[in-house]
Motif scaffolding. Structure first.
Motif, PDB file in Angstrom:
ATOM      1  N   ALA A 114       0.854  -1.191   0.000  1.00 35.86           N
ATOM      2  CA  ALA A 114       0.000   0.000   0.000  1.00 35.86           C
ATOM      3  C   ALA A 114       0.887   1.238   0.000  1.00 35.86           C
ATOM      4  CB  ALA A 114      -0.901   0.002   1.238  1.00 35.86           C
ATOM      5  N   GLY A 115       0.264   2.382  -0.294  1.00 37.40           N
ATOM      6  CA  GLY A 115       0.982   3.658  -0.252  1.00 37.40           C
ATOM      7  C   GLY A 115       0.427   4.531   0.861  1.00 37.40           C
ATOM      8  N   THR A 116       1.259   5.439   1.352  1.00 34.49           N
ATOM      9  CA  THR A 116       0.739   6.395   2.329  1.00 34.49           C
ATOM     10  C   THR A 116      -0.047   7.490   1.605  1.00 34.49           C
ATOM     11  OG1 THR A 116       2.804   7.661   2.286  1.00 34.49           O
ATOM     12  CG2 THR A 116       2.585   5.980   4.005  1.00 34.49           C
ATOM     13  N   GLY A 117       0.269   7.735   0.340  1.00 37.53           N
ATOM     14  CA  GLY A 117      -0.426   8.748  -0.452  1.00 37.53           C
ATOM     15  C   GLY A 117      -1.509   8.128  -1.332  1.00 37.53           C
ATOM     16  N   SER A 118      -2.377   8.984  -1.866  1.00 36.72           N
ATOM     17  CA  SER A 118      -3.522   8.469  -2.634  1.00 36.72           C
ATOM     18  C   SER A 118      -3.470   8.804  -4.132  1.00 36.72           C
ATOM     19  CB  SER A 118      -4.823   9.036  -2.057  1.00 36.72           C
ATOM     20  OG  SER A 118      -4.820  10.444  -2.181  1.00 36.72           O
ATOM     21  N   GLN A 134       7.452   7.251   9.387  1.00 37.16           N
ATOM     22  CA  GLN A 134       6.857   8.295  10.223  1.00 37.16           C
ATOM     23  C   GLN A 134       5.383   8.507   9.876  1.00 37.16           C
ATOM     24  OE1 GLN A 134       8.702   9.400  12.844  1.00 37.16           O
ATOM     25  NE2 GLN A 134       6.654  10.046  13.476  1.00 37.16           N
ATOM     26  N   ASN A 135       5.080   8.479   8.582  1.00 32.99           N
ATOM     27  CA  ASN A 135       3.685   8.658   8.154  1.00 32.99           C
ATOM     28  C   ASN A 135       2.786   7.533   8.666  1.00 32.99           C
ATOM     29  OD1 ASN A 135       3.983  11.085   6.770  1.00 32.99           O
ATOM     30  ND2 ASN A 135       4.558  10.081   4.861  1.00 32.99           N
ATOM     31  N   ILE A 136       3.309   6.319   8.682  1.00 32.15           N
ATOM     32  CA  ILE A 136       2.529   5.177   9.185  1.00 32.15           C
ATOM     33  C   ILE A 136       2.276   5.332  10.687  1.00 32.15           C
ATOM     34  CG2 ILE A 136       2.542   2.674   9.564  1.00 32.15           C
ATOM     35  CD1 ILE A 136       4.431   2.539   7.020  1.00 32.15           C
ATOM     36  N   VAL A 137       3.338   5.706  11.410  1.00 30.63           N
ATOM     37  CA  VAL A 137       3.209   5.891  12.861  1.00 30.63           C
ATOM     38  C   VAL A 137       2.243   7.045  13.159  1.00 30.63           C
ATOM     39  CG1 VAL A 137       4.471   6.572  14.958  1.00 30.63           C
ATOM     40  CG2 VAL A 137       5.476   4.895  13.383  1.00 30.63           C
ATOM     41  N   ASP A 142      -5.812  -2.188   7.913  1.00 31.30           N
ATOM     42  CA  ASP A 142      -4.482  -2.792   7.729  1.00 31.30           C
ATOM     43  C   ASP A 142      -3.773  -3.018   9.065  1.00 31.30           C
ATOM     44  OD1 ASP A 142      -4.565  -2.940   4.925  1.00 31.30           O
ATOM     45  OD2 ASP A 142      -3.922  -0.860   4.732  1.00 31.30           O
ATOM     46  N   PHE A 143      -4.081  -2.165  10.038  1.00 33.55           N
ATOM     47  CA  PHE A 143      -3.391  -2.266  11.328  1.00 33.55           C
ATOM     48  C   PHE A 143      -3.927  -3.441  12.158  1.00 33.55           C
ATOM     49  CE2 PHE A 143      -2.372   1.809   9.726  1.00 33.55           C
ATOM     50  CZ  PHE A 143      -1.141   2.153  10.255  1.00 33.55           C
ATOM     51  N   GLU A 144      -5.076  -3.951  11.780  1.00 34.28           N
ATOM     52  CA  GLU A 144      -5.639  -5.140  12.416  1.00 34.28           C
ATOM     53  C   GLU A 144      -5.225  -6.398  11.666  1.00 34.28           C
ATOM     54  OE1 GLU A 144      -7.541  -5.291  15.121  1.00 34.28           O
ATOM     55  OE2 GLU A 144      -7.460  -3.112  15.370  1.00 34.28           O
ATOM     56  N   LYS A 145      -5.185  -6.234  10.351  1.00 39.54           N
ATOM     57  CA  LYS A 145      -5.046  -7.391   9.461  1.00 39.54           C
ATOM     58  C   LYS A 145      -3.606  -7.907   9.359  1.00 39.54           C
ATOM     59  CE  LYS A 145      -6.788  -8.026   4.761  1.00 39.54           C
ATOM     60  NZ  LYS A 145      -7.275  -7.233   3.633  1.00 39.54           N
ATOM     61  N   ASN A 201      -3.104  -1.499  18.169  1.00 38.33           N
ATOM     62  CA  ASN A 201      -3.041  -2.723  17.377  1.00 38.33           C
ATOM     63  C   ASN A 201      -1.778  -3.502  17.728  1.00 38.33           C
ATOM     64  OD1 ASN A 201      -1.389  -0.667  16.092  1.00 38.33           O
ATOM     65  ND2 ASN A 201      -0.878  -2.369  14.782  1.00 38.33           N
ATOM     66  N   PHE A 202      -1.686  -4.658  17.120  1.00 36.73           N
ATOM     67  CA  PHE A 202      -0.534  -5.499  17.405  1.00 36.73           C
ATOM     68  C   PHE A 202       0.489  -5.475  16.281  1.00 36.73           C
ATOM     69  CE2 PHE A 202      -3.921  -7.964  15.501  1.00 36.73           C
ATOM     70  CZ  PHE A 202      -3.280  -8.543  14.424  1.00 36.73           C
ATOM     71  N   ALA A 203       0.194  -4.805  15.186  1.00 30.10           N
ATOM     72  CA  ALA A 203       1.110  -4.830  14.037  1.00 30.10           C
ATOM     73  C   ALA A 203       2.474  -4.270  14.437  1.00 30.10           C
ATOM     74  CB  ALA A 203       0.532  -4.018  12.893  1.00 30.10           C
TER      75      ALA A 203
END
Ligand code: 4NP
Length: 157
Positions: free
Chosen positions: A42-46, A95-98, A79-82, A108-110
């Motif tokens: 996946a990307g952080t941007g759209s 950093q963007n994900i965090v 995504d953070f669950e899966k 979540n546990f990821a």
């Protein structure tokens, strides 16, 4: 049964993370352990959502018999669950994900890591963004991803 789940993440999801996804899938396929894994990118941007990977990356990958077929999508809260592992290509993606996780108050546990943590042959701390450079940048990204992605797999198997 899927016991591990891995999401590779870059900025646009058209160069680095689709390549990492395809490399990982090729390695686990070769080892005969594909059924144990859920793998995506996946990307952080759209900006590029719904598009195929950049043709320069697909062509560079084809030369190594790496088949990139994914379509770009943006990272989302599910995504953070899966996924057990969310692997960023560079510091900015990390950093963007965090930040996304904090903004959405996700508990979540990821495990969120940078893929270059698992490198052995290359000293690069980040996977460089090849988008605005020449064709050689795509080959270089594949070189360093083949190293770090296999290092990551070794670390969890
Ligand atoms: P990626 O590369 O993050 O590896 O998919 C990029 C793709 C597009 C852009 C930047 C990086 N862009 O600015 O559109």
């Amino acid at each position: 049964m899927k016991t591990e789940s891995v999401l590779f993440v870059c900025l646009g999801n058209i160069c680095r993370s689709p390549a990492a996804e395809a490399i990982f899938k090729k390695i686990i396929d070769k080892k005969g352990i594909s059924d144990r894994f859920l793998v995506d990118s996946a990307g952080t941007g759209s900006w590029h959502v719904g598009k195929k990977a950049d043709v320069r990356m697909r062509m560079a990958a084809d030369k190594r018999n790496i088949n990139i077929i994914s379509k770009a999508r943006q990272i989302n809260t599910d995504d953070f669950e899966k996924f057990n592992y969310i692997l960023a290509m560079d510091d900015s993606n990390f950093q963007n994900i965090v930040d996304f996780k904090l903004r959405k108050s996700l508990s979540n546990f990821a495990s969120i890591k940078k893929i270059q943590e698992f490198r052995s042959l290359y000293s690069e701390q980040e996977v460089p963004d090849p988008y605005f450079g020449g064709n050689e940048g795509f080959d270089y990204v594949l070189n360093i991803l083949e190293d770090s992605v296999s290092g990551f797999l070794d670390s969890i198997t």
